[in-house]
Design a protein around this motif. Sequence first.
Motif, PDB file in Angstrom:
ATOM      1  N   ARG A 201      13.434  24.530  -3.270  1.00 22.77           N
ATOM      2  CA  ARG A 201      14.451  25.048  -4.622  1.00 22.77           C
ATOM      3  C   ARG A 201      15.875  24.957  -4.326  1.00 22.77           C
ATOM      4  NH1 ARG A 201      10.140  28.978  -4.664  1.00 22.77           N
ATOM      5  NH2 ARG A 201      11.465  30.458  -3.320  1.00 22.77           N
ATOM      6  N   GLN A 202      16.275  25.403  -3.043  1.00 24.57           N
ATOM      7  CA  GLN A 202      17.675  25.321  -2.848  1.00 24.57           C
ATOM      8  C   GLN A 202      18.156  23.648  -2.994  1.00 24.57           C
ATOM      9  OE1 GLN A 202      19.780  27.821  -2.453  1.00 24.57           O
ATOM     10  NE2 GLN A 202      18.345  29.308  -2.780  1.00 24.57           N
ATOM     11  N   VAL A 203      17.328  22.537  -2.202  1.00 23.04           N
ATOM     12  CA  VAL A 203      17.765  21.349  -2.310  1.00 23.04           C
ATOM     13  C   VAL A 203      18.058  21.034  -3.699  1.00 23.04           C
ATOM     14  CG1 VAL A 203      17.106  19.039  -1.885  1.00 23.04           C
ATOM     15  CG2 VAL A 203      16.771  20.953  -0.157  1.00 23.04           C
ATOM     16  N   ALA A 204      16.962  21.173  -4.628  1.00 23.35           N
ATOM     17  CA  ALA A 204      17.224  21.031  -6.029  1.00 23.35           C
ATOM     18  C   ALA A 204      18.333  21.586  -6.531  1.00 23.35           C
ATOM     19  CB  ALA A 204      15.925  21.244  -6.904  1.00 23.35           C
ATOM     20  N   ALA A 205      18.455  22.776  -6.005  1.00 22.20           N
ATOM     21  CA  ALA A 205      20.057  23.676  -6.789  1.00 22.20           C
ATOM     22  C   ALA A 205      21.154  23.174  -6.667  1.00 22.20           C
ATOM     23  CB  ALA A 205      19.732  25.134  -6.581  1.00 22.20           C
ATOM     24  N   ALA A 206      21.206  22.580  -5.083  1.00 22.86           N
ATOM     25  CA  ALA A 206      22.390  21.921  -4.659  1.00 22.86           C
ATOM     26  C   ALA A 206      22.794  20.812  -5.184  1.00 22.86           C
ATOM     27  CB  ALA A 206      22.137  22.005  -2.979  1.00 22.86           C
ATOM     28  N   VAL A 207      21.489  19.854  -5.376  1.00 22.87           N
ATOM     29  CA  VAL A 207      21.724  18.408  -6.199  1.00 22.87           C
ATOM     30  C   VAL A 207      22.102  18.813  -7.674  1.00 22.87           C
ATOM     31  CG1 VAL A 207      20.573  16.394  -6.741  1.00 22.87           C
ATOM     32  CG2 VAL A 207      20.016  17.413  -4.277  1.00 22.87           C
ATOM     33  N   ALA A 208      21.535  19.606  -8.146  1.00 18.48           N
ATOM     34  CA  ALA A 208      21.984  19.759  -9.491  1.00 18.48           C
ATOM     35  C   ALA A 208      23.513  20.572  -9.615  1.00 18.48           C
ATOM     36  CB  ALA A 208      20.946  20.940 -10.300  1.00 18.48           C
ATOM     37  N   ARG A 209      24.039  21.099  -8.535  1.00 16.79           N
ATOM     38  CA  ARG A 209      25.283  21.701  -8.793  1.00 16.79           C
ATOM     39  C   ARG A 209      26.207  20.593  -8.756  1.00 16.79           C
ATOM     40  NH1 ARG A 209      23.365  26.533  -6.253  1.00 16.79           N
ATOM     41  NH2 ARG A 209      23.660  25.684  -4.015  1.00 16.79           N
ATOM     42  N   LEU A 210      25.914  19.537  -7.708  1.00 13.81           N
ATOM     43  CA  LEU A 210      26.664  18.334  -7.384  1.00 13.81           C
ATOM     44  C   LEU A 210      26.745  17.466  -8.780  1.00 13.81           C
ATOM     45  CD1 LEU A 210      25.671  17.088  -4.019  1.00 13.81           C
ATOM     46  CD2 LEU A 210      28.116  17.854  -4.565  1.00 13.81           C
ATOM     47  N   SER A 211      25.611  17.269  -9.477  1.00 14.10           N
ATOM     48  CA  SER A 211      25.336  16.553 -10.582  1.00 14.10           C
ATOM     49  C   SER A 211      26.396  17.174 -11.712  1.00 14.10           C
ATOM     50  CB  SER A 211      24.162  16.542 -11.110  1.00 14.10           C
ATOM     51  OG  SER A 211      23.208  15.745 -10.168  1.00 14.10           O
ATOM     52  N   GLU A 212      26.218  18.567 -11.855  1.00 10.33           N
ATOM     53  CA  GLU A 212      27.150  19.177 -12.843  1.00 10.33           C
ATOM     54  C   GLU A 212      28.589  19.111 -12.660  1.00 10.33           C
ATOM     55  OE1 GLU A 212      25.630  23.231 -12.656  1.00 10.33           O
ATOM     56  OE2 GLU A 212      23.815  22.720 -13.640  1.00 10.33           O
TER      57      GLU A 212
END
Length: 224
Positions: A201-212
């Motif tokens: 979950r944390q990996v997915a959230a970190a990648v999503a923050r970078l994309s945003e």
Amino acid sequence: MPEPAYSTQPAAPAAVPPRSLSIATQPDGARSVVVVRGELDLQAADELSDILRQALKSATEGIDLDMGGVTFCDCSALNVLLAIREQALADGRTVTIESHSLATERLLSLTGTLSLFTAETDDGIDHELGVEVVQLRRAMQTRPTIDLARGVLMATFGLSPQDAWHVLVMVSQNTNTKLHRLAQDLVSAVKGEPLPDSVQRQVAAAVARLSESDAPGAQGDGEA
């Protein structure tokens, strides 16, 4: 039928990307001051090592590093710093970081090596040498795993090397997991061992923050 026309003009040279690393040295009495700006990654490690070794040769007391302008710093640079410090201590000299950026502070803090580069008294030079050798060996052993983990993130999510490093750091902080242990978990997941749900979950959230943050208009357009 007319002959096809061929241009005899030489092709325009490809644009050379701006240099992302600057290292300058200057003497300061018995010490050498080394000012580092830009990105310290695997490609820059050899250049950094060569310059620091030359600076150490010309300084009877050691090196003071100004790393306030470093925008990216990975374990390859840390290995260089640890190696040059071990060499300096063996000769009775020191290597200190007088100014560090957020990138360098984060890496040194995560790896537990920040205190190794603070100013020391003469009495403190020798008694920590055994501890420092252990830390150097640990850094050398964990570097391949961390580099592999970055490769996993790059291949899985299409990230750049720098973004993959940012994801590792964010997940390490948010899960309170040592960087090298997180890297080992990611590499093991590729081999078939399940990755903990919380880490996924944390990996997915970190990648999503970078994309945003990279998305157009993410910083706002200034309109109300």
